[in-house]
Design an enzyme around this catalytic site. Structure first.
Site, short mmCIF file in Angstrom:
data_model
loop_
_atom_site.label_atom_id
_atom_site.label_comp_id
_atom_site.label_asym_id
_atom_site.label_seq_id
_atom_site.Cartn_x
_atom_site.Cartn_y
_atom_site.Cartn_z
N THR A 137 1.77 -7.12 1.25
CA THR A 137 2.65 -7.52 2.35
C THR A 137 3.76 -8.43 1.82
O THR A 137 4.94 -8.24 2.13
CB THR A 137 1.85 -8.25 3.45
N ASN A 184 -1.31 5.62 3.94
CA ASN A 184 -2.63 4.99 4.06
C ASN A 184 -3.51 5.61 5.13
O ASN A 184 -4.72 5.51 5.07
CB ASN A 184 -2.45 3.49 4.35
N GLN A 220 -1.37 2.75 -2.01
CA GLN A 220 -2.46 3.73 -1.88
C GLN A 220 -2.43 4.78 -2.98
O GLN A 220 -3.26 5.68 -2.99
CB GLN A 220 -2.39 4.41 -0.51
N SER A 279 -1.08 -3.41 -4.66
CA SER A 279 -2.03 -4.31 -4.02
C SER A 279 -3.28 -4.38 -4.88
O SER A 279 -3.71 -3.39 -5.46
CB SER A 279 -2.39 -3.77 -2.64
N HIS A 287 -6.51 -5.42 -3.75
CA HIS A 287 -7.80 -5.10 -3.13
C HIS A 287 -7.92 -3.64 -2.71
O HIS A 287 -8.97 -3.22 -2.26
CB HIS A 287 -8.09 -6.04 -1.95
N CYS A 344 -5.23 -3.61 10.81
CA CYS A 344 -4.30 -4.74 10.77
C CYS A 344 -4.66 -5.74 11.84
O CYS A 344 -5.58 -5.57 12.60
CB CYS A 344 -2.86 -4.27 10.94
#
Lengths: 373, 394
Positions: free
Chosen positions: A71, A144, A172, A192, A194, A317
């Site tokens: 983000t 995603n 992704q 990202s 995680h 989210c």
């Protein structure tokens, strides 16, 4: 109750290698900006992680800006690029992650085809309508929610011809596709931690040659001045350790893809009315967006959760709200399908047993609810 | 053969603190079996992560006398400060037309940089000076804060010279004019008493890695009554009640929560112990260098902080000579590049004095033996560098 976790696109379990690297870093004192021995030692770990992340996506180490996650990386890319001191116009696909859609001050959406693939003709028409020099075209590599793969090479070619800068949210895609930022012509690339078995709380923005950004988080001048704040070295060490596993990530992805293929064919057998959304396009093998028309996603999630099966509806989210998916809407699905789709996503540690438990629970659910439709 | 090198002595606790092993233990379960996304609330994995994050939020809140729902998790104090300062200023300009921001010359770089950015956006930024001990003259503050002031931002404790600012009095001045008070409390929380209700603070930044928690996590306290509103600085999935998007890292949140809980239980005794260690170190070094000067006040300062100027010694050479002892010449920022300290400049230190200054930080794992050994190394190095050794040999 032990659970079957099939929600890797929301967050993947931590790989052992990441855990070990984090623990080793946690045992060291030192701020990577300090001059002394303790600072140098921790700076070395930071440098090694930077090399590994760069190598994973075919970039140079000095192009890696570590952030607190994707983000922040998306926000930095889209708000930080201000070639003439103003927020640029942004042309983003209608199926981008919400952190891309929300970060842009002036945004126009590129429509997608019903398969979920960016409409290249529409992109060309939009680019031809006016001058897009110094603007950003932002398209994700892999969606995603549906796993649909976007034709990034083609998009880069079209966007660059129009003079635009290209941002690619590759969150992704990492670890699922070999990547080469340098030859691919991508200017800004988001990763990202995680989503690939590295820890939460870390991500990266790769900044290509000649792209200048204004920092969003201002501070001590870390990350070549692009992102202030002491680096989260422990989490970054975890990300570096996973980035070094690129070969293994691709093997694991192939294995999980085979499991997913079996899952999909069984779902079709259990529920003839089920639809795999996005199946008309090229997809990554580990994501299935499965609609059971007439049965709302929340109802499905609860039924599966009672059996200890973890999947999600659309993307996860904001504090657990299930809201209609903008991705499925953009693909042209109305209520009755868009609101009745769950996302099943597998990954590096998925097992036959996970798939078996999903299918048992899914079969029971269809028997109980699915015939109502 | 040379003897094996002893483990280096870490005396740079204001740059960063080692993660407390008890914090690491609390984080461990979240590195292993728990892997839900804390926002995927529909399924069991997600719920347990969300619960752990909420527990951590309550622990952070308890340390500063806040309510759990007033705590926003961030990636660290830099992000907290950016969000508080730019978020409050943008909101208040939009809502009320307030365009002034008041700060102090000795703030952390990220506060000054955030204010500078606001200045370029057309805000009227007032940067107040300090006296020779780093204290703010409250009558200057009172004169600077007017009805157009959106925000006053003053740190709780200075990272270089340890001076503490009187937040309750500053809050009163700010609030009289309708301004909000933000404080960067990265160095103060868990070291000195901080109570947002008692001190009437509106926004407060916390860092994990300055209080024996993990790096990559911090928090911002955002007052609910009366309600403080911020313009989000990062957009996305609307996490943290829309104030700060991005997936939370449960392991890091749990680590920060544990660090806060430990600090709440231990900080008073720890501060007493550190003050004794600091004075012991200072006495020893002063015996060898009676002309050394301490930067910052003698009272009203952080127990674990010491900033000394040793006339005639260059801090770079001194640091190079301090084999096996990790201290710093200023704040740790910008990738090891050395910048003459803006804090020392603000308290009136000339360039020569600024280059002759060391910051020594004492903390939870500092032992008396380490203090004595480090003092010995500093004394020997100062002696060598000042030519004392040569004089003694004559």
């Amino acid at each position: 109750m032990s659970v079957a976790y099939l929600d890797y696109n929301a967050s993947a379990p931590l790989r052992a290698e990441a855990r070990e690297a984090m623990l080793a870093a946690l045992a060291c004192a030192g701020n990577p900006s300090s001059v002394h021995a303790a600072g140098r030692a921790i700076r070395q770990r930071l440098a090694e992680a930077r090399e590994a992340v760069a190598e994973l996506v075919g970039a140079r180490a000095d192009q890696v800006v570590f952030t607190s996650g994707a983000t922040e990386a998306n926000n930095l890319a889209l708000r930080g690029y201000r070639p003439d001191g103003r927020a640029p116009r942004i042309l983003a696909s209608a199926v981008e992650h919400v952190s891309v859609l929300a970060a842009a001050e002036q945004i126009e959406l590129i429509p997608v085809e019903s398969s979920g693939v960016v409409d290249l003709g529409a992109l060309q028409r939009m680019l031809a309508e006016r001058d897009w020099r110094d603007c950003i075209v932002s398209v994700m590599a892999v969606n995603n929610e549906t796993g649909v793969v976007q034709p990034v090479d083609e998009i880069v070619r079209i966007a660059r011809a129009a003079g635009a800068v290209v941002h690619c949210d590759a969150v992704q895609a990492a670890g699922k596709h070999p990547f080469d930022m340098a030859t691919g012509g991508i200017d800004l690339l988001t990763l990202s931690g995680h989503k690939i078995g590295a820890p939460r709380g870390v991500g990266a923005l790769l900044v290509g040659e000649g792209v200048e950004l204004r920092p969003e988080n201002r501070g001590g001048g870390q990350e070549r001045g692009l992102r202030g704040g002491a680096e989260a070295v422990d989490a970054i060490a975890g990300l570096g350790a996973v980035a070094r596993l690129s070969g293994r990530m691709l093997e694991d992805h192939a294995r999980a893809s085979a499991l997913t293929a079996r899952l999909e064919s069984e779902v079709r057998r259990l529920a003839a009315q089920a639809q795999i959304l996005g199946s008309g396009a090229e997809r990554v093998g580990t994501t299935s967006c499965i609609a059971l028309p007439g049965v709302r996603a929340e109802t499905q999630l609860m039924a599966l959760d009672l059996q200890g099966v973890c999947v999600s509806a659309g993307s996860a989210c904001s504090s657990g709200k299930v809201s209609p998916s903008h991705v499925l809407r953009a693909m042209g699905y109305g209520e009755g399908v868009a609101d009745c789709a769950i996302r099943v996503s597998l990954g590096w540690n998925s097992t036959e047993d996970d798939v078996g438990r999903f299918l048992d629970a899914y079969g029971q659910m269809v028997a109980r609810l699915g015939t109502a439709a | 053969m040379a003897n094996a090198k002893p483990a280096p002595i870490y005396l740079d606790y204001q740059a960063t603190t080692p993660t407390d092993p008890r914090v690491v233990d609390a984080m461990l379960p979240w590195f292993a079996q728990h892997f839900g996304n804390p926002h995927s609330s529909e399924h069991a994995h997600g719920w347990t992560a969300a619960e752990a994050v909420d527990r951590a939020r309550a622990e952070v809140a308890a340390l500063i006398g806040a309510k759990a729902k007033e705590i926003v998790f961030t990636s660290g104090a830099t992000e907290s400060n950016n969000l508080a300062i730019k978020g409050a200023a943008h909101h208040r300009r939009q809502a009320e037309g307030r365009t002034r921001v008041v700060t102090v010359a000795t703030e952390h770089k990220c506060v000054l940089e955030s204010c500078a950015r606001l200045g370029r956006e057309g805000f009227d930024v007032v940067v107040l000076g300090v006296d020779r001990e780093g204290r703010l003259d409250l009558s200057h503050l009172e004169a600077a804060v007017d009805g157009d002031t959106a925000l006053v931002t003053v740190m709780a404790a200075n990272n270089e010279i340890g001076v503490l600012h009187p937040l309750a009095e500053i809050a009163e001045i700010a609030h009289r004019a309708g301004a909000w008070l933000h404080t960067d409390a990265a160095q103060a929380v868990g070291k000195v008493p901080v109570d947002v209700a008692e001190q009437d603070i509106d926004l407060l930044s916390i860092s994990g890695h300055k209080i024996y928690g993990p790096k990559g996590i911090g928090a911002l306290y955002v007052r609910r009554r009366p309600r403080i509103s911020l313009e989000p600085q990062m957009d996305g999935g609307g996490q943290e009640k829309g104030v700060r998007s991005g997936t939370l890292a449960p392991a890091l949140c749990v680590g920060l929560g544990k660090a806060c809980a430990l600090a709440a239980a231990e900080f008073e005794a720890e501060a007493e112990r550190l003050a004794v260690l600091r004075d012991r170190f200072l006495d020893r070094v002063r015996t060898a260098a009676p002309d050394l000067e301490v930067n910052g006040p003698a009272r009203d300062r952080l127990a674990g902080n010491l900033s000394i100027t040793v006339p005639g010694v260059d801090s770079d050479e001194l640091m190079a000579a301090l084999d096996g002892v990790s201290v710093s010449s200023g704040s740790a920022c910008s990738s090891g590049a050395r910048d003459s300290s803006h804090v020392l400049r603000a308290i009136g230190r000339d360039p020569a004095a600024r280059e002759a200054t060391l910051r020594i930080g004492f903390g939870r794992f500092t032992t008396e033996e380490e203090v004595d050994a480090a003092a010995g190394v500093v004394v020997a190095a100062c002696g060598r560098l000042r030519g004392a050794a040569r004089r003694a040999a004559v």
